[in-house]
Each structure stands twice: as C-alpha cells, then as structure tokens.
Design a protein around this motif. Structure first.
Motif, PDB file in Angstrom:
ATOM      1  N   SER A 160     -11.388 -17.074   7.762  1.00 26.33           N
ATOM      2  CA  SER A 160     -10.044 -16.851   8.258  1.00 26.33           C
ATOM      3  C   SER A 160      -9.094 -17.307   7.171  1.00 26.33           C
ATOM      4  N   MET A 172      -7.600 -31.193  20.785  1.00 24.17           N
ATOM      5  CA  MET A 172      -7.241 -29.798  20.608  1.00 24.17           C
ATOM      6  C   MET A 172      -7.686 -29.338  19.220  1.00 24.17           C
ATOM      7  N   CYS A 222      -7.844 -27.078  15.783  1.00 27.46           N
ATOM      8  CA  CYS A 222      -6.829 -26.397  14.983  1.00 27.46           C
ATOM      9  C   CYS A 222      -6.871 -24.896  15.290  1.00 27.46           C
ATOM     10  N   ARG A 223      -5.791 -24.220  15.003  1.00 27.23           N
ATOM     11  CA  ARG A 223      -5.686 -22.790  15.303  1.00 27.23           C
ATOM     12  C   ARG A 223      -6.805 -21.989  14.638  1.00 27.23           C
ATOM     13  N   ASP A 224      -7.109 -22.286  13.359  1.00 25.43           N
ATOM     14  CA  ASP A 224      -8.159 -21.521  12.693  1.00 25.43           C
ATOM     15  C   ASP A 224      -9.543 -21.852  13.257  1.00 25.43           C
ATOM     16  N   GLU A 225      -9.714 -23.050  13.813  1.00 24.09           N
ATOM     17  CA  GLU A 225     -10.986 -23.392  14.454  1.00 24.09           C
ATOM     18  C   GLU A 225     -11.142 -22.608  15.759  1.00 24.09           C
ATOM     19  N   LEU A 226     -10.063 -22.497  16.511  1.00 23.70           N
ATOM     20  CA  LEU A 226     -10.101 -21.692  17.742  1.00 23.70           C
ATOM     21  C   LEU A 226     -10.517 -20.259  17.421  1.00 23.70           C
ATOM     22  N   LYS A 227      -9.920 -19.708  16.369  1.00 27.00           N
ATOM     23  CA  LYS A 227     -10.233 -18.334  15.971  1.00 27.00           C
ATOM     24  C   LYS A 227     -11.697 -18.210  15.545  1.00 27.00           C
ATOM     25  N   ARG A 237      -7.699 -18.897  23.770  1.00 22.72           N
ATOM     26  CA  ARG A 237      -6.456 -19.672  23.909  1.00 22.72           C
ATOM     27  C   ARG A 237      -6.756 -21.143  23.621  1.00 22.72           C
ATOM     28  N   PRO A 238      -5.726 -21.898  23.331  1.00 23.60           N
ATOM     29  CA  PRO A 238      -5.948 -23.327  23.086  1.00 23.60           C
ATOM     30  C   PRO A 238      -6.597 -24.016  24.297  1.00 23.60           C
TER      31      PRO A 238
END
Length: 177
Positions: free
Chosen positions: A6, A52, A54-59, A65-66
C-alpha cells in the motif's frame, strides 16, 4: 493470496542497503534464522493490548472500517542486544477464528507459532524505509534507545482460513553484524 503493498510499502526491497537485503527478502521464519545466527536469542514482550490499527494496516488486513485489534509489540534480542522490533496486528475475528492461541503467546516467538502450522499461508513481503516521522520508528526507538536516521522494515499477512494477522518486522542495526 493478494499482496499487501500500500502507500509507501512496496516490492521489491531493492532500495534497502545491500547488507540488509538477505534479511529482508528471506521467505522463511525470521525467528528460526535469528536463532541460528544469534544463539542467545530471546523475546522481550513490550505490550499486547487492544488498540486502533493504522489506516494502512486496516487496508492490508482487508478490514472494511476502523475497529479495535490486538496489537502485540516485542523486541527480538541476542542477550541484551536488540535485533528486531516486531509489531503485529490481530483483529478480534482472527483471534476467535483460527489464531486464538496467540492470545497466550507471552514471550514465545510469534514466528514459531505461525510457521509451525502448515495450514497458515503467508502473503508476499512488502518493504519500507522508516525514519523518525513513522510511528513504528518512534516505538522502536522508545523500546531500545537511539537509532540511526533510517531503518528498514518488512511486513506480511498470515492467513488461516479467513483469519488474518499482519506482522511488521523493523530491523535494528545489530542485525547487520
């Protein structure tokens, strides 16, 4: 299995220093390789708690969603010398459906658990240089003390059925000795 690259995580590791390249691209268990090279290998558990991602980890985990996940951070050492800072993200679903034993991992190396199960599949490795602006650089520095201006990390996703966890390994200077 789809790759996990990513923003700023990429393939291949060609920008990494030549001395670190073999460590970064090694497809097998990093734990087993460290044990073979550093006989005084041990794991220091820093934290394992809900947080929570990180955003790139979620992706990378395919989380829509978080949501809270168990975040595990350890330092892999040779005696008292830090070799690798490891950061793992484990969604609740993964701990309920496939990776439940990881909740009780303690100071046992995560790699030993993951590579012991032949049903666990690993994604392609992704790589990134980290500096002081990156959260994982700052966490590694807080855990082990002052670090050079740039570190290299790799990450991959491990899957067991539909359960996924993300493991990031930040290589510290002593790995190059």
């Amino acid at each position: 299995m789809p790759h996990i690259a990513s923003h700023r995580w990429s393939h291949p590791a060609s920008r990494a220093p030549r001395a670190l390249h073999d460590w970064l691209v090694h497809p097998g268990s990093l734990t087993a390789r460290l044990i073979a090279r550093f006989p005084d290998f041990r794991v220091r558990l820093l934290r394992q708690h809900y947080a929570m991602p990180c955003r790139d980890e979620l992706k990378a985990l395919g989380m829509p969603r978080p949501a809270l996940a168990v975040v595990r951070e350890v330092v892999l050492l040779s005696g008292d010398t830090p070799l690798v800072f490891a950061h793992s993200v484990m969604p609740r679903e993964a701990l309920m459906h496939g990776f439940g034993s990881i909740r009780r991992q303690g100071t046992k190396p995560l790699g030993a658990t993951l590579f012991a199960n032949p049903r666990v599949q690993r994604s392609q490795l992704a790589f990134r240089g980290l500096d002081r602006r990156h959260t994982l650089y700052r966490r590694a520095s807080a855990a082990v003390g002052p670090l050079p201006a740039r570190l290299w990390a790799r990450r991959s996703r491990f899957e067991l059925f539909n359960a996924r966890i993300l493991v990031t390994e930040v290589f510290l200077p002593a790995t190059l000795r």
